[in-house]
Design an enzyme around this catalytic site. Sequence first.
Site, mmCIF file in Angstrom:
data_model
loop_
_atom_site.group_PDB
_atom_site.id
_atom_site.type_symbol
_atom_site.label_atom_id
_atom_site.label_comp_id
_atom_site.label_asym_id
_atom_site.label_seq_id
_atom_site.Cartn_x
_atom_site.Cartn_y
_atom_site.Cartn_z
ATOM 1 N N GLY A 87 0.811 -1.210 0.000
ATOM 2 C CA GLY A 87 0.000 0.000 0.000
ATOM 3 C C GLY A 87 0.842 1.256 0.000
ATOM 4 N N GLN A 159 -0.831 7.754 4.395
ATOM 5 C CA GLN A 159 -0.168 7.579 3.102
ATOM 6 C C GLN A 159 -0.717 8.535 2.049
ATOM 7 O OE1 GLN A 159 -0.654 3.409 2.347
ATOM 8 N NE2 GLN A 159 0.879 2.801 3.848
ATOM 9 N N ASP A 293 -0.120 -1.337 13.495
ATOM 10 C CA ASP A 293 0.773 -2.490 13.363
ATOM 11 C C ASP A 293 1.182 -3.082 14.711
ATOM 12 O OD1 ASP A 293 0.639 -2.278 10.637
ATOM 13 O OD2 ASP A 293 2.519 -1.179 10.426
#
Length: 410
Positions: A87, A159, A293
């Site tokens: 990604g 992002q 994460d």
Amino acid sequence: MIVKVSNLGGSGIAEMPSSKSFTQRYVLASAFLNKSVVLNGITITNDDDVAMRIAESVGSTITINNRSIKISSNFKCPEEIYVGESGTSYRLSIGLLAASGCVTRIKGEDSLAKRPIEPLLMALGENGVKFERNEAGFYNVDGRNSQKKHVEIEGSSSQFVSSLMLYYAKKGGGEFTARNIKSIGYVYITKRVLYDLGYFANIERTITINPTGVWKTAIDVEPDYSSMAFFMVLGLLSDSVDVRFRIKRISRIQPDSVILDLFKNNILINGEEIRVISGINEPVSVDADMNPDLCPPLSVIGIFSKYGVQIRNYERLKTKESNRYEGIIDLAERFGANVEDNGQDLFIKPGSVRFPDVISYKDHRMIMAASIASLIGGFPTVIENAEKTAKSFPGFFAELSKFANVEELA
């Protein structure tokens, strides 16, 4: 690859991979911004390899020497790039291709094509960039009429914001407005990368990018704290292992470095060495918006610690490489833990412990979490799809073998 993990016990230094969040940004920015650089301390994950192949497709020559990568940039627009299931590389490359005036076809794995991208496309579209969805589910980029107007973007993914930062850097500077930025720590990683490559980013509600004219030609890439978390959990939950890490420079830029705060009473820092002291003495809480994460490894604490784990704002987990919200619940229940969901947060606490014989996930972080849980549970367990850990931690099972028996079955 199929492995069996068993017989927890041992002492050693767990060698961590380099941060792929940093590495991918350095590789792509160096290639597209024409800033040749040497990156030191690199562990090439699958995602890093994707970024390197993209860099080569835009004219860079890459030379690997032990744990160093030399990127010799000579930018050209590619006809096509392959983003795999990364990604980060997908989203960052879109902004860089658009700013470069390229007409490029993007290909990748089916699972990535399903992940959100629309806020980024809308913001770039306001700057004259055209997109056409191709039969692979990805987008063809046409940046021939790209501009550098002031636009706004919804920061539902850091992002998206990072991609626009790189877009304006490639355009020679500019500014845009970002609303409701999630996981803003990753935006600061992009700021650091741009600074090292000759651009200053001022991050407020309006983000401004300006070239400085000065950049580094050699950069040490720091290790990955989200990978460290798996071995930290191993050391926290077991007194039969002595887990240590060696870090040349302890940086707090990575959002996942928060584990040093979460477990400050369980670590000893002596120069470059960090040692984990076993014992959980209070509840653990992690925010999935800020640290998605960390949720898979920390969920293992909830399975075995009487204090449990709270995962706040779990909705973020549903749009990662897999639906980790479902994966974490599945893992906890496989080991007999109790899971409560209040509509926003998950609460995991020990229940009637069960020992699964075989565990199979496709998500790299869920595979690593399952391996740690199996060892803490103390029952030999077969772990399928072990090779998928290479996406973020190629040496995971080699490092795990310092503290347990890891047998490759197939």
